[in-house]
Design a protein around this motif. Structure first.
Motif, short mmCIF file in Angstrom:
data_model
loop_
_atom_site.label_atom_id
_atom_site.label_comp_id
_atom_site.label_asym_id
_atom_site.label_seq_id
_atom_site.Cartn_x
_atom_site.Cartn_y
_atom_site.Cartn_z
N ALA A 171 0.83 -1.21 0.00
CA ALA A 171 0.00 0.00 0.00
C ALA A 171 0.87 1.26 0.00
O ALA A 171 0.58 2.22 -0.72
N ALA A 172 1.94 1.26 0.80
CA ALA A 172 2.83 2.43 0.84
C ALA A 172 3.54 2.60 -0.51
O ALA A 172 3.68 3.72 -1.01
N ALA A 173 4.00 1.51 -1.08
CA ALA A 173 4.67 1.57 -2.39
C ALA A 173 3.69 2.05 -3.46
O ALA A 173 4.03 2.89 -4.30
N GLN A 174 2.50 1.52 -3.43
CA GLN A 174 1.49 1.90 -4.42
C GLN A 174 1.13 3.38 -4.29
O GLN A 174 0.97 4.08 -5.30
N ALA A 175 1.02 3.87 -3.07
CA ALA A 175 0.71 5.29 -2.86
C ALA A 175 1.81 6.17 -3.46
O ALA A 175 1.52 7.19 -4.10
N GLU A 176 3.07 5.77 -3.28
CA GLU A 176 4.19 6.52 -3.86
C GLU A 176 4.13 6.49 -5.39
O GLU A 176 4.33 7.51 -6.05
N ALA A 177 3.83 5.32 -5.93
CA ALA A 177 3.75 5.19 -7.39
C ALA A 177 2.59 6.01 -7.96
O ALA A 177 2.74 6.67 -9.00
N GLU A 178 1.45 5.99 -7.30
CA GLU A 178 0.30 6.77 -7.76
C GLU A 178 0.59 8.26 -7.69
O GLU A 178 0.22 9.01 -8.60
N LYS A 179 1.24 8.69 -6.62
CA LYS A 179 1.59 10.11 -6.46
C LYS A 179 2.44 10.59 -7.64
O LYS A 179 2.31 11.71 -8.09
N ARG A 180 3.29 9.72 -8.15
CA ARG A 180 4.19 10.07 -9.23
C ARG A 180 3.65 9.72 -10.62
O ARG A 180 4.27 10.04 -11.62
#
Length: 184
Positions: free
Chosen positions: A66-75
């Motif tokens: 979830a944390a990795a996905q949030a970072e990827a979505e942000k970018r």
């Protein structure tokens, strides 16, 4: 000089001495030792010796994703994200909308390599790219591309996270965000 044979002999001797002189002079120079072979270095301590710990729980693996996905979505980077346990077995996986299909297996491979070898996959990339240690590519289970990071808790490896679908540096940034939920 009246004797042409003697003149020719002296001329040839002078020429031969002038040609051989640099060779004999260089032979007298002290030999320069070749540079040390980097793989001959013997470290005092075993590198990458983090002990294996209990396998990561599903809830923790999902939190890392979830944390990795949030970072990827942000970018705006659609990636595949895999988390494996300390035995390199898949625990959780997410394929973001639009992530390239070929990267599904690569994300898992990066996570497995990071867990199995107890080191970030960036180490293998640098071994090949910066140090020209191509032999690394002959080792089973290696992937010489960044984006695989071990998950360490209380000094023990509990799993690893792998990301793929972007450039190696993008994959690594996203993995680092996921790993930060555990590696503190």
């Amino acid at each position: 000089m009246r004797n042409p044979v003697l003149a020719l002999f002296l001329f040839a001797t002078v020429k031969l001495v002038s040609v051989l002189a640099p060779v004999s002079a260089s032979a007298q120079q002290p030999a320069v030792a070749p540079p040390a072979y980097p793989l001959d270095a013997v470290p005092d301590k075993m590198p990458f010796a983090t002990p294996y710990g209990a396998p990561i729980a599903l809830a923790r693996a999902q939190a890392a994703i979830a944390a990795a996905q949030a970072e990827a979505e942000k970018r705006g980077w659609p990636l595949n994200i895999a988390v494996v346990d300390s035995g390199a077995n898949l625990v959780a996986f997410a394929r973001m909308d639009g992530a390239q299909l070929a990267s599904v297996a690569i994300a898992e491979h990066k996570a497995r390599a990071a867990a199995s070898f107890r080191r970030p996959t960036k180490v293998f990339e640098e071994a090949v790219q910066k140090m020209d240690f191509k032999y690394v590519l002959t080792l089973d289970g290696i992937i010489a591309s960044r984006g695989g990071i071990p998950l360490i808790e209380d000094g023990k490896l509990i799993g690893a996270i792998g990301c793929s679908g972007g450039t190696g540096s993008q994959d690594e940034v996203v993995c680092a965000a996921g790993a930060a939920t555990i590696n503190k």
